[in-house]
Motif scaffolding. Structure first.
Motif, PDB file in Angstrom:
ATOM      1  N   UNK A 194    -104.751  22.992  22.523  1.00 13.65           N
ATOM      2  CA  UNK A 194    -103.929  24.119  22.953  1.00 13.65           C
ATOM      3  C   UNK A 194    -102.500  23.673  23.232  1.00 13.65           C
ATOM      4  N   UNK A 195    -102.348  22.539  23.931  1.00 14.26           N
ATOM      5  CA  UNK A 195    -101.011  22.009  24.234  1.00 14.26           C
ATOM      6  C   UNK A 195    -100.264  21.673  22.946  1.00 14.26           C
ATOM      7  N   UNK A 196    -100.949  21.045  22.006  1.00 11.68           N
ATOM      8  CA  UNK A 196    -100.308  20.691  20.734  1.00 11.68           C
ATOM      9  C   UNK A 196     -99.861  21.942  19.981  1.00 11.68           C
ATOM     10  N   UNK A 205     -95.494  25.530  18.167  1.00 15.63           N
ATOM     11  CA  UNK A 205     -94.878  26.859  18.150  1.00 15.63           C
ATOM     12  C   UNK A 205     -93.485  26.840  18.771  1.00 15.63           C
ATOM     13  N   UNK A 206     -93.308  26.080  19.849  1.00 15.11           N
ATOM     14  CA  UNK A 206     -91.984  25.973  20.469  1.00 15.11           C
ATOM     15  C   UNK A 206     -90.979  25.386  19.475  1.00 15.11           C
ATOM     16  N   UNK A 251     -90.136  28.090  16.797  1.00 15.80           N
ATOM     17  CA  UNK A 251     -89.536  29.378  17.159  1.00 15.80           C
ATOM     18  C   UNK A 251     -88.348  29.289  18.118  1.00 15.80           C
ATOM     19  N   UNK A 252     -88.067  28.115  18.663  1.00 14.95           N
ATOM     20  CA  UNK A 252     -87.020  28.013  19.677  1.00 14.95           C
ATOM     21  C   UNK A 252     -85.632  28.246  19.084  1.00 14.95           C
ATOM     22  N   UNK A 253     -84.847  29.054  19.778  1.00 12.75           N
ATOM     23  CA  UNK A 253     -83.445  29.273  19.437  1.00 12.75           C
ATOM     24  C   UNK A 253     -82.642  29.356  20.722  1.00 12.75           C
ATOM     25  N   UNK A 282     -90.030  18.620  26.680  1.00 13.14           N
ATOM     26  CA  UNK A 282     -90.031  19.015  25.279  1.00 13.14           C
ATOM     27  C   UNK A 282     -88.932  20.047  25.002  1.00 13.14           C
ATOM     28  N   UNK A 283     -88.763  21.008  25.900  1.00 10.99           N
ATOM     29  CA  UNK A 283     -87.731  22.021  25.706  1.00 10.99           C
ATOM     30  C   UNK A 283     -86.335  21.400  25.710  1.00 10.99           C
ATOM     31  N   UNK A 284     -86.118  20.415  26.572  1.00 11.21           N
ATOM     32  CA  UNK A 284     -84.819  19.741  26.582  1.00 11.21           C
ATOM     33  C   UNK A 284     -84.570  19.009  25.277  1.00 11.21           C
ATOM     34  N   UNK A 285     -85.601  18.393  24.738  1.00  2.56           N
ATOM     35  CA  UNK A 285     -85.470  17.695  23.465  1.00  2.56           C
ATOM     36  C   UNK A 285     -85.196  18.673  22.334  1.00  2.56           C
TER      37      UNK A 285
END
Length: 169
Positions: free
Chosen positions: A24-26, A31-32, A35-37, A69-72
């Motif tokens: 689930x984490x993977x 997906x992040x 889809x991240x913008x 992960x979001x920062x990266x």
């Protein structure tokens, strides 16, 4: 995050195996990345605020793994002076503890700080309770925020507008 998933599953009478949690984490991470913008103008706005000598902190209601992960993905790690996750704070917005810890990191009082967020219930409510200048980033052009007892001091519709508020001029 895993604890929250386990608790949710227990409430539904099911459980997850360690492999299911890992899968689930993977999937979430994949997906992040796909889809991240960043919102328009974020990098330029943060660079302008830094040139103006403003301490920039990021406060997030996610755990350290997700936040890292979001920062990266976003490339924003170097844009901020401090970071605070709900995991490190032991608290989630709108609870005052996370805001007070962020103020401590920034070494400033609530009257000297502004909190920019896109959630009235989480960001604005918590910032208001702590006496911070609250700024709502409202990006729904065809809809106005509902009138409620929780009101931001300022409302902006895109990130660069923060530069034109009296707080950051």
């Amino acid at each position: 995050f895993n604890e929250a998933l386990h608790e949710t599953a227990r409430n539904f009478g099911v459980s997850f195996t360690p492999r299911q949690l890992n899968d689930y984490r993977k999937m979430q991470e994949r997906l992040r990345r796909q889809t991240f913008e960043l919102r328009a103008g974020v990098n330029k706005t943060l660079a302008t605020l830094r040139r103006r000598g403003i301490h920039l902190g990021s406060v997030s209601n996610i755990d350290n793994d997700q936040f890292s992960q979001m920062l990266t993905i976003s490339g924003l790690r170097k844009s901020f002076d401090t970071f605070l996750t709900s995991e490190d704070a032991g608290s989630c917005k709108p609870d005052q503890i996370i805001f007070l810890k962020a103020l401590e990191q920034a070494d400033c009082s609530p009257q000297e700080a502004a909190f920019v967020g896109d959630s009235i219930q989480q960001d604005i409510a918590g910032a208001n309770r702590c006496g911070l200048h609250s700024v709502l980033l409202w990006s729904r052009p065809n809809k106005r925020p509902k009138a409620s007892e929780i009101s931001p001091r300022h409302t902006i519709h895109n990130v660069p507008e923060i530069l034109n508020t009296p707080l950051f001029e």
